[in-house]
Design an enzyme around this catalytic site. Structure first.
Site, PDB file in Angstrom:
ATOM      1  N   CYS A   1       0.973  -1.175   0.135  1.00 42.41           N
ATOM      2  CA  CYS A   1      -0.018   0.179  -0.160  1.00 42.41           C
ATOM      3  C   CYS A   1       0.880   1.128  -0.082  1.00 42.41           C
ATOM      4  CB  CYS A   1      -0.747  -0.040   1.212  1.00 42.41           C
ATOM      5  SG  CYS A   1      -1.800   1.431   1.440  1.00 42.41           S
TER       6      CYS A   1
ATOM      7  N   CYS B   1      -4.523   5.882  -4.861  1.00 43.42           N
ATOM      8  CA  CYS B   1      -4.069   4.576  -4.759  1.00 43.42           C
ATOM      9  C   CYS B   1      -2.519   4.659  -5.125  1.00 43.42           C
ATOM     10  CB  CYS B   1      -4.754   3.385  -5.330  1.00 43.42           C
ATOM     11  SG  CYS B   1      -4.051   1.995  -5.145  1.00 43.42           S
TER      12      CYS B   1
HETATM   13  N1  LIG Z   1      -6.441  -2.223  -2.485  1.00 38.29           N
HETATM   14  C1  LIG Z   1      -5.119  -2.550  -2.608  1.00 38.29           C
HETATM   15  C2  LIG Z   1      -4.439  -2.505  -1.370  1.00 38.29           C
HETATM   16  C3  LIG Z   1      -4.160  -0.883  -1.010  1.00 38.29           C
HETATM   17  C4  LIG Z   1      -3.435  -0.322  -2.135  1.00 38.29           C
HETATM   18  C5  LIG Z   1      -3.467   1.220  -2.018  1.00 38.29           C
HETATM   19  N2  LIG Z   1      -4.206   1.769  -1.150  1.00 38.29           N
HETATM   20  C6  LIG Z   1      -2.371   2.006  -2.068  1.00 38.29           C
HETATM   21  O1  LIG Z   1      -1.844   3.006  -1.781  1.00 38.29           O
HETATM   22  O2  LIG Z   1      -1.387   1.614  -2.864  1.00 38.29           O
HETATM   23  C7  LIG Z   1      -4.976  -4.251  -2.979  1.00 38.29           C
HETATM   24  O3  LIG Z   1      -5.795  -4.668  -2.814  1.00 38.29           O
HETATM   25  O4  LIG Z   1      -4.022  -4.312  -3.716  1.00 38.29           O
END
Ligand SMILES: N[C@H](CCC[C@H](N)C(=O)O)C(=O)O
EC number: 5.1.1.7
Length: 318
Positions: free
Chosen positions: A69, A221
């Site tokens: 993340c 993200c």
């Molecule tokens: N939803 C993502 C995890 C959080 C990643 C995101 N919040 C970031 O800042 O990279 C997944 O299941 O791969």
């Protein structure tokens, strides 16, 4: 059991963050917090590590655990650096030890950190993705989705499907929503789901909107923005180097370098603390409750910053 939580965000991708011992039920904590607070995208856990300054685990709001993340790692980086009076550190994540560093502030009063994003793989088996017997999918349309959108599948190391789209696909998010929901439900392509990002060139960088696996549309993200910057460099949309990535939650800098086959990615952006909470964690969300909440007074500065950068995003998100 009373635990202390920080409510934090990177580019308005918002999490509760907890420091604690290794346990097998942090997914249950993530689910409870998501039920009690509709405004969070997941849970960050800071754990001891025998081989690094700390270990990070990340859970989406649906309780699923991810390998990485980017926005969350900046918040963990701040916590670990401030805890140890460090300006840089190494954080153990599910698939890599990553360097993190305190950076010059984006703007007064905004804690700013950079994080390494690694490893990077275009092998479809690393997402995983199954499509047409291929080993890779790079800047190639998926005809059953659209003939006009070149897609790239990349793991950083969590899975991302990146589409380069005209602005019309941003103003109306229904196309992205339809296919992101398809690829995160029962489907023949992504057995473990995928984060789906639509990317559009803007004056001094790119705009990225992401439908996150295990969450839905988020303000930003971090791994997706960095993967989108890499794909935009590969497509010749922006030059390799520092790519400014705008999103509904603000703006980050993604540093992209490629020497032969060696790709290096670094994500720089805010690591803001919203509030500090004591949470009485019981077996069910019915019995759990927030005991206290204290605002930490950082959001006004972030909103001043994002008002400046959101002008770019506003052309797409209104
Ligand atoms: N939803 C993502 C995890 C959080 C990643 C995101 N919040 C970031 O800042 O990279 C997944 O299941 O791969």
């Amino acid at each position: 059991m009373d635990i202390t939580l920080l409510k934090v965000h990177g580019s308005m991708n918002t999490f509760y963050m907890v420091e604690g011992p290794e346990r097998q039920d942090y997914d249950q904590l993530a689910l409870q917090l998501a039920e009690l607070d509709q405004g969070i995208d997941g849970l960050l856990v800071i754990l001891p590590s025998a081989t690094a300054d700390a270990k990070m685990r990340v859970f989406n709001r649906d309780g699923s655990e991810a390998s990485m993340c980017g926005n969350g790692l900046r918040c963990v980086a701040r916590y670990v650096c401030e805890r140890g009076n460090l300006t840089n550190a190494v954080i153990e994540t599910m698939k890599a030890h990553l360097h993190v560093e305190k950076e010059q502030t984006l703007m007064d009063g905004i804690a700013t950190y950079s994080v390494e994003i690694s490893p990077v793989s275009f092998q479809l088996t690393d997402l995983p993705m199954t499509y047409d017997g291929r080993e890779e999918l790079i800047l190639t349309p998926l005809p059953f989705v659209s003939e006009d959108v070149p897609f790239t599948a990349v793991a950083v190391p969590n899975p991302h499907l990146i589409g380069l789209v005209p602005g019309s696909f941003q103003a109306d998010e229904s196309h992205q929503k339809r296919w992101a929901e398809t690829f995160n439900g029962p489907n023949d392509y992504f057995s473990d789901g995928v984060n789906v990002s639509y990317v559009t060139k803007v004056e001094d960088g790119i705009f990225v909107r992401t439908f996150e696996r295990g969450v839905g549309f988020t303000n930003a993200c971090g791994t997706a923005m960095t993967a989108s910057a890499l794909v935009s460099c590969m497509a010749g949309i922006v030059p390799y180097g520092d790519v400014y990535v705008y999103n509904p939650g603000g703006m980050v800098k993604c540093s992209v370098s490629k020497e032969g086959d060696r790709i290096s990615l670094k994500l720089t952006g805010n690591a803001s603390y919203l509030s500090k909470h004591v949470f009485d964690w019981k077996d069910t969300s019915e019995d759990s409750r927030f005991v206290s909440a204290d605002d930490l007074g950082e959001q006004a500065n972030y909103e001043k910053f994002s008002r400046q950068t959101s002008a770019v995003a506003r052309q797409f998100v209104g």
